[in-house]
Design a protein around this motif. Sequence first.
Motif, PDB file in Angstrom:
ATOM      1  N   CYS A   1       0.951  -1.284  -0.029  1.00  0.00           N
ATOM      2  CA  CYS A   1      -0.003  -0.121  -0.045  1.00  0.00           C
ATOM      3  C   CYS A   1       0.889   1.144  -0.128  1.00  0.00           C
ATOM      4  O   CYS A   1       2.215   1.159   0.204  1.00  0.00           O
ATOM      5  N   LEU A   2       0.542   2.166  -0.361  1.00  0.00           N
ATOM      6  CA  LEU A   2       1.201   3.482  -0.298  1.00  0.00           C
ATOM      7  C   LEU A   2       0.103   4.705   0.026  1.00  0.00           C
ATOM      8  O   LEU A   2      -1.010   4.673  -0.271  1.00  0.00           O
ATOM      9  N   VAL A   3       0.770   5.575   0.765  1.00  0.00           N
ATOM     10  CA  VAL A   3       0.285   6.921   1.150  1.00  0.00           C
ATOM     11  C   VAL A   3       0.940   7.893   0.528  1.00  0.00           C
ATOM     12  O   VAL A   3       2.273   7.758   0.830  1.00  0.00           O
ATOM     13  N   SER A   4       0.379   8.909  -0.147  1.00  0.00           N
ATOM     14  CA  SER A   4       1.213   9.905  -0.816  1.00  0.00           C
ATOM     15  C   SER A   4       0.295  11.292  -0.293  1.00  0.00           C
ATOM     16  O   SER A   4      -0.600  11.360  -0.450  1.00  0.00           O
ATOM     17  N   ALA A   5       1.009  12.344   0.475  1.00  0.00           N
ATOM     18  CA  ALA A   5       0.430  13.139   1.160  1.00  0.00           C
ATOM     19  C   ALA A   5       1.354  14.421   1.176  1.00  0.00           C
ATOM     20  O   ALA A   5       2.340  14.437   1.599  1.00  0.00           O
ATOM     21  N   GLY A   6       0.692  15.650   1.172  1.00  0.00           N
ATOM     22  CA  GLY A   6       1.401  16.762   1.448  1.00  0.00           C
ATOM     23  C   GLY A   6       1.218  17.212   3.090  1.00  0.00           C
ATOM     24  O   GLY A   6       0.243  17.117   3.511  1.00  0.00           O
ATOM     25  N   THR A   7       2.452  17.775   3.638  1.00  0.00           N
ATOM     26  CA  THR A   7       2.139  17.915   5.035  1.00  0.00           C
ATOM     27  C   THR A   7       1.575  19.275   5.211  1.00  0.00           C
ATOM     28  O   THR A   7       1.212  19.322   6.397  1.00  0.00           O
ATOM     29  N   ASP A   8       1.372  19.882   4.103  1.00  0.00           N
ATOM     30  CA  ASP A   8       0.485  21.284   4.523  1.00  0.00           C
ATOM     31  C   ASP A   8      -1.043  21.282   4.357  1.00  0.00           C
ATOM     32  O   ASP A   8      -1.507  22.024   4.827  1.00  0.00           O
ATOM     33  N   GLY A   9      -1.339  19.734   3.962  1.00  0.00           N
ATOM     34  CA  GLY A   9      -2.745  19.386   4.069  1.00  0.00           C
ATOM     35  C   GLY A   9      -3.367  19.730   2.642  1.00  0.00           C
ATOM     36  O   GLY A   9      -4.685  19.614   2.454  1.00  0.00           O
ATOM     37  N   GLN A  10      -2.557  20.211   1.567  1.00  0.00           N
ATOM     38  CA  GLN A  10      -3.190  20.819   0.373  1.00  0.00           C
ATOM     39  C   GLN A  10      -2.297  20.034  -0.743  1.00  0.00           C
ATOM     40  O   GLN A  10      -1.072  20.290  -0.782  1.00  0.00           O
ATOM     41  N   ASP A  11      -2.911  19.138  -1.677  1.00  0.00           N
ATOM     42  CA  ASP A  11      -2.484  18.614  -2.825  1.00  0.00           C
ATOM     43  C   ASP A  11      -3.044  19.345  -3.833  1.00  0.00           C
ATOM     44  O   ASP A  11      -4.143  19.026  -4.516  1.00  0.00           O
ATOM     45  N   GLY A  12      -2.278  20.122  -4.358  1.00  0.00           N
ATOM     46  CA  GLY A  12      -2.453  20.938  -5.646  1.00  0.00           C
ATOM     47  C   GLY A  12      -3.932  21.856  -5.238  1.00  0.00           C
ATOM     48  O   GLY A  12      -3.989  22.343  -3.974  1.00  0.00           O
ATOM     49  N   PRO A  13      -4.838  22.126  -5.784  1.00  0.00           N
ATOM     50  CA  PRO A  13      -5.836  23.250  -5.787  1.00  0.00           C
ATOM     51  C   PRO A  13      -6.975  22.419  -5.384  1.00  0.00           C
ATOM     52  O   PRO A  13      -8.275  22.531  -5.881  1.00  0.00           O
ATOM     53  N   CYS A  14      -6.622  21.461  -4.254  1.00  0.00           N
ATOM     54  CA  CYS A  14      -7.882  20.684  -3.754  1.00  0.00           C
ATOM     55  C   CYS A  14      -7.874  20.783  -2.577  1.00  0.00           C
ATOM     56  O   CYS A  14      -7.212  21.426  -1.613  1.00  0.00           O
ATOM     57  N   ASP A  15      -9.059  20.342  -1.679  1.00  0.00           N
ATOM     58  CA  ASP A  15      -9.242  20.138  -0.293  1.00  0.00           C
ATOM     59  C   ASP A  15      -8.908  18.937   0.449  1.00  0.00           C
ATOM     60  O   ASP A  15      -8.908  18.604   1.443  1.00  0.00           O
ATOM     61  N   SER A  16      -7.886  18.059  -0.183  1.00  0.00           N
ATOM     62  CA  SER A  16      -7.241  17.038   0.099  1.00  0.00           C
ATOM     63  C   SER A  16      -5.582  16.973   0.241  1.00  0.00           C
ATOM     64  O   SER A  16      -5.346  18.204  -0.393  1.00  0.00           O
ATOM     65  N   ALA A  17      -4.980  16.407   1.133  1.00  0.00           N
ATOM     66  CA  ALA A  17      -3.697  16.276   1.171  1.00  0.00           C
ATOM     67  C   ALA A  17      -3.093  15.483   0.452  1.00  0.00           C
ATOM     68  O   ALA A  17      -1.869  15.506   0.058  1.00  0.00           O
TER      69      ALA A  17
ATOM     70  N   LEU B   1       4.622   7.108   1.674  1.00  0.00           N
ATOM     71  CA  LEU B   1       4.903   5.954   2.729  1.00  0.00           C
ATOM     72  C   LEU B   1       4.680   4.808   1.843  1.00  0.00           C
ATOM     73  O   LEU B   1       3.572   4.458   1.741  1.00  0.00           O
ATOM     74  N   LEU B   2       5.434   3.797   1.642  1.00  0.00           N
ATOM     75  CA  LEU B   2       5.143   2.640   0.942  1.00  0.00           C
ATOM     76  C   LEU B   2       5.414   1.268   1.833  1.00  0.00           C
ATOM     77  O   LEU B   2       6.639   1.196   2.275  1.00  0.00           O
ATOM     78  N   LEU B   3       4.252   0.602   2.044  1.00  0.00           N
ATOM     79  CA  LEU B   3       4.401  -0.452   2.962  1.00  0.00           C
ATOM     80  C   LEU B   3       4.174  -1.786   2.162  1.00  0.00           C
ATOM     81  O   LEU B   3       3.220  -1.974   1.435  1.00  0.00           O
ATOM     82  N   CYS B   4       4.918  -2.736   2.748  1.00  0.00           N
ATOM     83  CA  CYS B   4       5.095  -4.061   1.995  1.00  0.00           C
ATOM     84  C   CYS B   4       4.754  -5.099   3.327  1.00  0.00           C
ATOM     85  O   CYS B   4       5.733  -5.003   4.163  1.00  0.00           O
ATOM     86  N   HIS B   5       3.682  -5.817   3.126  1.00  0.00           N
ATOM     87  CA  HIS B   5       3.798  -6.877   4.372  1.00  0.00           C
ATOM     88  C   HIS B   5       3.836  -8.141   3.608  1.00  0.00           C
ATOM     89  O   HIS B   5       2.920  -8.750   2.842  1.00  0.00           O
ATOM     90  N   PRO B   6       5.110  -8.730   3.481  1.00  0.00           N
ATOM     91  CA  PRO B   6       5.151 -10.237   2.889  1.00  0.00           C
ATOM     92  C   PRO B   6       4.348 -11.100   3.307  1.00  0.00           C
ATOM     93  O   PRO B   6       4.054 -11.153   4.373  1.00  0.00           O
ATOM     94  N   ALA B   7       3.840 -12.064   2.483  1.00  0.00           N
ATOM     95  CA  ALA B   7       2.928 -13.154   2.853  1.00  0.00           C
ATOM     96  C   ALA B   7       3.852 -14.205   3.595  1.00  0.00           C
ATOM     97  O   ALA B   7       4.968 -14.114   3.924  1.00  0.00           O
ATOM     98  N   GLU B   8       3.106 -14.524   4.516  1.00  0.00           N
ATOM     99  CA  GLU B   8       3.712 -15.418   5.878  1.00  0.00           C
ATOM    100  C   GLU B   8       4.265 -16.653   5.154  1.00  0.00           C
ATOM    101  O   GLU B   8       3.615 -17.158   4.445  1.00  0.00           O
ATOM    102  N   ALA B   9       5.481 -16.889   5.739  1.00  0.00           N
ATOM    103  CA  ALA B   9       6.136 -18.331   5.084  1.00  0.00           C
ATOM    104  C   ALA B   9       5.613 -19.526   5.896  1.00  0.00           C
ATOM    105  O   ALA B   9       5.000 -19.297   6.708  1.00  0.00           O
ATOM    106  N   LYS B  10       5.180 -20.264   4.694  1.00  0.00           N
ATOM    107  CA  LYS B  10       4.339 -21.505   5.385  1.00  0.00           C
ATOM    108  C   LYS B  10       5.510 -22.827   5.556  1.00  0.00           C
ATOM    109  O   LYS B  10       6.482 -22.795   4.775  1.00  0.00           O
TER     110      LYS B  10
END
Length: 126
Positions: free
Chosen positions: A45-61, A114-123
């Motif tokens: 998964c990935l989270v990509s966000a601006g620390t100022d709370g504004q991503d371009g001309p939008c109301d989202s980070a 933030l890029l998170l990887c959770h590898p599959a559990e080893a069997k």
Amino acid sequence: KTCVILAGETTVKFGQGGLGSGKGGRCSHMALLVARHLRGLDNWCLVSAGTDGQDGPCDSAGAFADGHTWLRGRNAGSEPEEAVAKFDSYTFFDKEGGLIRTGLTGTNVMDLHLLLCHPAEAKSTT
């Protein structure tokens, strides 16, 4: 588990057709492009966000993306490839549910990715 922390502002390069007809910022556009590559993967998964709370001309980070973002967007009535082509990541993630809305934070350190990887559990083979 692995978390890769990246920082800095990305650049969105528009095609010859101009700015496109969509709405969104660099972080949500990056998340949409990453979602294309994560399709079907359960452990990224990935989270990509601006620390100022504004991503371009939008109301989202920014936005959150994982291996099911593409399908959730389609199920919500949005075509992800069209959103990429039109630089319309905001509308896509608004329908899909992945927008990050913090409000303006009063700080502007940099964008965080933030890029998170959770590898599959080893069997066990025994």
